[in-house]
Design a protein around this motif. Structure first.
Motif, mmCIF file in Angstrom:
data_model
loop_
_atom_site.group_PDB
_atom_site.id
_atom_site.type_symbol
_atom_site.label_atom_id
_atom_site.label_comp_id
_atom_site.label_asym_id
_atom_site.label_seq_id
_atom_site.Cartn_x
_atom_site.Cartn_y
_atom_site.Cartn_z
ATOM 1 N N VAL A 1 0.837 -1.201 0.000
ATOM 2 C CA VAL A 1 0.000 0.000 0.000
ATOM 3 C C VAL A 1 0.873 1.252 0.000
ATOM 4 N N ALA A 2 1.940 1.237 0.801
ATOM 5 C CA ALA A 2 2.831 2.390 0.873
ATOM 6 C C ALA A 2 3.486 2.663 -0.482
ATOM 7 N N GLU A 3 3.867 1.621 -1.216
ATOM 8 C CA GLU A 3 4.452 1.809 -2.549
ATOM 9 C C GLU A 3 3.459 2.465 -3.501
ATOM 10 N N LEU A 4 2.213 2.041 -3.473
ATOM 11 C CA LEU A 4 1.187 2.648 -4.310
ATOM 12 C C LEU A 4 1.046 4.130 -3.970
ATOM 13 N N LEU A 5 0.991 4.445 -2.689
ATOM 14 C CA LEU A 5 0.833 5.834 -2.264
ATOM 15 C C LEU A 5 2.036 6.682 -2.651
ATOM 16 N N VAL A 6 3.233 6.168 -2.438
ATOM 17 C CA VAL A 6 4.447 6.907 -2.801
ATOM 18 C C VAL A 6 4.521 7.104 -4.312
ATOM 19 N N ALA A 7 4.146 6.096 -5.084
ATOM 20 C CA ALA A 7 4.168 6.241 -6.545
ATOM 21 C C ALA A 7 3.238 7.379 -6.976
ATOM 22 N N GLU A 8 2.084 7.501 -6.345
ATOM 23 C CA GLU A 8 1.159 8.580 -6.686
ATOM 24 C C GLU A 8 1.703 9.936 -6.260
ATOM 25 N N LEU A 9 2.175 10.052 -5.017
ATOM 26 C CA LEU A 9 2.661 11.333 -4.522
ATOM 27 C C LEU A 9 3.894 11.812 -5.283
ATOM 28 N N VAL A 10 4.880 10.936 -5.432
ATOM 29 C CA VAL A 10 6.115 11.316 -6.134
ATOM 30 C C VAL A 10 5.838 11.472 -7.626
ATOM 31 N N GLY A 11 5.016 10.604 -8.181
ATOM 32 C CA GLY A 11 4.659 10.723 -9.598
ATOM 33 C C GLY A 11 4.022 12.068 -9.906
ATOM 34 N N ASN A 12 3.126 12.531 -9.040
ATOM 35 C CA ASN A 12 2.518 13.851 -9.225
ATOM 36 C C ASN A 12 3.561 14.954 -9.123
ATOM 37 N N GLY B 1 13.030 30.028 1.440
ATOM 38 C CA GLY B 1 14.308 29.388 1.158
ATOM 39 C C GLY B 1 14.258 28.370 0.040
ATOM 40 N N ALA B 2 15.135 27.387 0.140
ATOM 41 C CA ALA B 2 15.277 26.373 -0.904
ATOM 42 C C ALA B 2 14.103 25.406 -0.937
ATOM 43 N N ASN B 3 13.324 25.340 0.121
ATOM 44 C CA ASN B 3 12.207 24.398 0.178
ATOM 45 C C ASN B 3 10.881 25.014 -0.245
ATOM 46 N N ARG B 4 10.913 26.069 -1.019
ATOM 47 C CA ARG B 4 9.692 26.702 -1.503
ATOM 48 C C ARG B 4 8.911 25.702 -2.342
ATOM 49 N N GLY B 5 7.622 25.700 -2.194
ATOM 50 C CA GLY B 5 6.776 24.778 -2.943
ATOM 51 C C GLY B 5 5.651 24.274 -2.068
ATOM 52 N N LYS B 6 5.401 22.970 -2.122
ATOM 53 C CA LYS B 6 4.357 22.369 -1.293
ATOM 54 C C LYS B 6 4.799 20.992 -0.838
ATOM 55 N N TYR B 7 4.130 20.525 0.197
ATOM 56 C CA TYR B 7 4.372 19.200 0.741
ATOM 57 C C TYR B 7 3.030 18.484 0.803
ATOM 58 N N VAL B 8 2.897 17.374 0.066
ATOM 59 C CA VAL B 8 1.676 16.568 0.046
ATOM 60 C C VAL B 8 1.998 15.277 0.787
ATOM 61 N N TRP B 9 1.150 14.901 1.733
ATOM 62 C CA TRP B 9 1.439 13.764 2.596
ATOM 63 C C TRP B 9 0.217 12.875 2.769
ATOM 64 N N CYS B 10 0.483 11.661 3.233
ATOM 65 C CA CYS B 10 -0.581 10.756 3.643
ATOM 66 C C CYS B 10 -0.047 9.891 4.781
ATOM 67 N N GLU B 11 -0.947 9.267 5.511
ATOM 68 C CA GLU B 11 -0.550 8.475 6.670
ATOM 69 C C GLU B 11 -1.184 7.095 6.648
ATOM 70 N N LEU B 12 -0.429 6.145 7.191
ATOM 71 C CA LEU B 12 -0.887 4.777 7.396
ATOM 72 C C LEU B 12 -0.630 4.404 8.839
ATOM 73 N N ALA B 13 -1.560 3.687 9.447
ATOM 74 C CA ALA B 13 -1.339 3.191 10.795
ATOM 75 C C ALA B 13 -0.265 2.120 10.726
ATOM 76 N N ALA B 14 0.802 2.297 11.495
ATOM 77 C CA ALA B 14 1.907 1.348 11.496
ATOM 78 C C ALA B 14 1.824 0.403 12.690
ATOM 79 N N ALA B 15 1.060 0.759 13.695
ATOM 80 C CA ALA B 15 0.984 -0.048 14.915
ATOM 81 C C ALA B 15 -0.050 -1.153 14.762
#
Length: 135
Positions: free
Chosen positions: A42-53, A121-135
């Motif tokens: 599931v994490a790979e699918l989510l990362v592929a979408e976030l980084v792909g975008n 600074g150098a990190n201008r832009g946006k941060y898109v995130w998602c969360e998964l329960a790891a516990a």
């Protein structure tokens, strides 16, 4: 067994579609090493979408950020475009649409998601995130 101590990784990537599978493989290795392999698919699918975008819709570099703390795995992608992401499903014009479903998948598979602008600074832009329960 998953660790209880918080950890965090960042991987800075060029604006190159080949960076997406590199991020997915890096994510899988990190999750394996921290005893969270059950989250990898599931994490790979989510990362592929976030980084792909981030790679597809911006011109600058990007970054993948992984953080696990308090029983929550946060996956995020930084890019240089400060504009908000399209709301989930805004571009999807039907089942046959080739674009516009990425954040719909993120919303459906993650326990939560969001974004925030970064404006200095150098990190201008946006941060898109998602969360998964790891516990």
């Amino acid at each position: 067994m998953p660790e209880t101590e918080p950890w965090e990784y960042s991987l800075y990537i060029p604006n190159d579609p080949r960076a997406v599978p590199i991020c997915r493989r890096t994510l899988r290795l990190i999750l394996t090493m921290h005893g969270l392999i059950r989250l990898a698919d599931v994490a790979e699918l989510l990362v592929a979408e976030l980084v792909g975008n981030a790679v597809r819709h911006t011109k600058g570099p990007a970054a993948l950020r992984l953080r696990c703390a308090g029983g929550v795995l946060r996956l995020g992608a930084w890019d240089t475009d400060p504009e908000p992401p399209e709301p989930p499903g805004a571009n999807a014009s039907g089942a046959e649409a080739e674009e516009g479903r990425g954040l719909v998948l993120v919303r459906a598979c993650a326990d939560g998601w969001g974004w925030h602008p970064l404006g200095h600074g150098a990190n201008r832009g946006k941060y898109v995130w998602c969360e998964l329960a790891a516990a």
